[in-house]
Write an enzyme that holds these catalytic residues in place. Structure first.
Site, short mmCIF file in Angstrom:
data_model
loop_
_atom_site.label_atom_id
_atom_site.label_comp_id
_atom_site.label_asym_id
_atom_site.label_seq_id
_atom_site.Cartn_x
_atom_site.Cartn_y
_atom_site.Cartn_z
N LYS A 117 14.98 2.21 6.22
CA LYS A 117 14.30 2.31 4.92
C LYS A 117 12.89 2.88 5.06
O LYS A 117 12.40 3.56 4.17
CB LYS A 117 14.26 0.94 4.24
CG LYS A 117 13.38 -0.05 4.96
CD LYS A 117 13.40 -1.44 4.37
CE LYS A 117 12.38 -2.29 5.09
NZ LYS A 117 12.61 -3.72 4.98
N ARG A 133 8.76 -15.50 1.68
CA ARG A 133 9.41 -14.48 0.86
C ARG A 133 10.81 -15.02 0.57
O ARG A 133 10.93 -15.97 -0.18
CB ARG A 133 9.40 -13.12 1.57
CG ARG A 133 9.64 -11.95 0.59
CD ARG A 133 9.55 -10.58 1.23
NE ARG A 133 10.68 -10.32 2.12
CZ ARG A 133 10.83 -9.20 2.84
NH1 ARG A 133 9.90 -8.26 2.78
NH2 ARG A 133 11.88 -9.02 3.62
C1 LIG Z 1 12.31 -4.16 6.30
C2 LIG Z 1 13.03 -5.30 6.85
C3 LIG Z 1 13.26 -5.36 8.23
C4 LIG Z 1 12.74 -4.33 9.22
O1 LIG Z 1 11.35 -4.44 9.33
P1 LIG Z 1 10.50 -3.59 10.40
O2 LIG Z 1 9.18 -4.21 10.36
O3 LIG Z 1 10.50 -2.19 9.89
O4 LIG Z 1 11.16 -3.71 11.72
C5 LIG Z 1 14.00 -6.44 8.71
N1 LIG Z 1 14.45 -7.40 7.87
C6 LIG Z 1 14.23 -7.39 6.55
C7 LIG Z 1 14.75 -8.50 5.70
C8 LIG Z 1 13.51 -6.33 6.00
O5 LIG Z 1 13.29 -6.31 4.67
#
Ligand SMILES: *Cc1c(COP(=O)(O)O)cnc(C)c1O
Length: 366
Positions: free
Chosen positions: A39, A134
């Site tokens: 993402k 969260r």
């Molecule tokens: C975006 C996200 C990740 C990945 O995070 P990074 O910091 O880019 O490694 C993992 N788990 C969830 C729930 C996320 O929203």
């Protein structure tokens, strides 16, 4: 020669591939498999493909639309939805995501119903909130009760495992202690359902320091990694963790100078609010040489997370479509029409990848 078009974001797929490979191998040694999170690169298909070919076992995103693209091109790829499903997107979640992270029984029941209609199976990972506040169940008991209920009563929804997320809202650090609580919840869940869980997911990039230091609880067998693979800025710059063989020059942003003038550093007149309704603090440093650059907050989000390659340049502000740089101390004699390049932290990487006003240029080394 065709004139270059700016702003441009150079994306080095080979280096992203190398990063993914290093992270996959590092985690493998600790019995952890990696879910590649794309993402942060705006769901770019080619980025996900590099993650897969480097050994990531699944591809994950917070956006169903990005998973749709993956499924269209790689039907066999296992996809994971990171953001808790919206009620309105459940049909697409079932269609395009093989796994989703969840914390609401109502939603899981709606997924079960949709699965029956589509005659598909869907795996869920129940989230435990370990203090980042969260998503996730606040109590182990509630999580375990939900797990038992899914295991006993649902036909199409399969309990794949449990997971947690840290360092996103509450800026809480993953530690041996809080991840032990996840391991403990996993043990208790397994005891209750009488079988091993397939997934115990211990977080994101911010959990990598524990892997490097050998402190990650052995129960954890999955991490969901985006930033650490994509641009690898946070671990070396914020956590002081340098993993050998990792590249930082995966993304490079370049924009063009449209004005160069000497100007006072303190605004003239009665100060009120800027383009976004804030009143920033201005420091009077006398007359300075300033470059006005044709890229703005609309493109990169936050200017203070851009890092000029020319280390003598200081970024002093931005509005929607402009970036202002103090170039007084630079050794280079910039001209209007010259360009300035930047390395990126996560925020600008995300915004730039998603902006249709920014040209993307794939760099591959031959
Ligand atoms: C975006 C996200 C990740 C990945 O995070 P990074 O910091 O880019 O490694 C993992 N788990 C969830 C729930 C996320 O929203």
């Amino acid at each position: 020669m065709k004139a270059a078009r700016y702003p441009v974001l150079d994306i080095n797929l080979d280096k992203i591939h190398e990063n993914a490979k290093v992270i996959v191998e590092l985690c493998e040694k600790k019995g952890i498999y990696v879910t590649g999170v794309f993402k942060g690169a705006g769901g770019m298909l080619s980025v996900a493909e590099e993650m897969l070919s480097a050994g990531c076992r699944q591809i994950a995103s917070s956006r169903v639309k990005q998973l749709t693209d993956i499924k269209k091109h790689h039907e066999e790829c296992e996809t994971m939805l990171l953001r808790l499903p919206m009620q309105c997107e459940i049909p697409d979640v079932v269609r395009y995501a093989d796994i989703s992270l969840n914390s609401e029984l109502n939603i899981i029941e709606a997924i079960e119903k949709e699965c029956r209609e589509q005659n598909r199976k869907h795996k869920v990972v129940l989230m435990l909130d370990l203090g980042d506040l969260r998503e996730g169940f606040m109590s182990q008991e509630e999580l375990i009760d939900t797990a038992v209920h899914i295991e006993a009563d649902m036909k199409y929804v399969k309990l794949a495992g449990i997971g947690t997320n840290l360092g996103c809202y509450g800026s809480v650090k993953p530690t041996e202690d809080n991840l032990k609580q996840l391991a403990e919840a996993a043990d208790k869940t397994e005891e209750q359902i009488g079988r091993r869980l397939e997934i115990v997911s211990g977080g994101a990039t911010t959990s990598l320091p524990l892997v490097v230091e050998g402190k990650i609880p052995s129960k954890i067998n999955n991490l969901r990694i985006g930033e650490g693979i994509l641009n690898n800025m946070d671990l070396p710059m914020l956590w002081n963790i340098n993993i050998q063989g990792m590249n930082q020059d995966t993304f490079l942003f370049t924009a063009q100078i449209i004005e160069l003038k000497e100007k006072p550093s303190y605004p003239i007149g009665e100060l009120f609010v800027d383009a976004f309704g804030y009143t920033p603090h201005y420091k009077d440093m006398g007359i300075r040489k300033r470059a006005l650059i044709a890229a703005g907050a609309q493109d990169f989000g936050m200017y203070d997370k851009l890092i000029p390659i020319d280390g003598d340049i200081k970024l002093i502000g931005s509005s929607s479509d402009h970036l202002i740089a103090d170039i007084t101390d630079s050794k280079k004699d910039y001209k209007v029409g010259d360009t300035i390049s930047f390395k990126l932290f996560y925020g600008p990487m995300l915004f730039l990848c998603c902006s249709e006003y920014v040209r993307k240029r794939i760099v591959t080394e031959v």
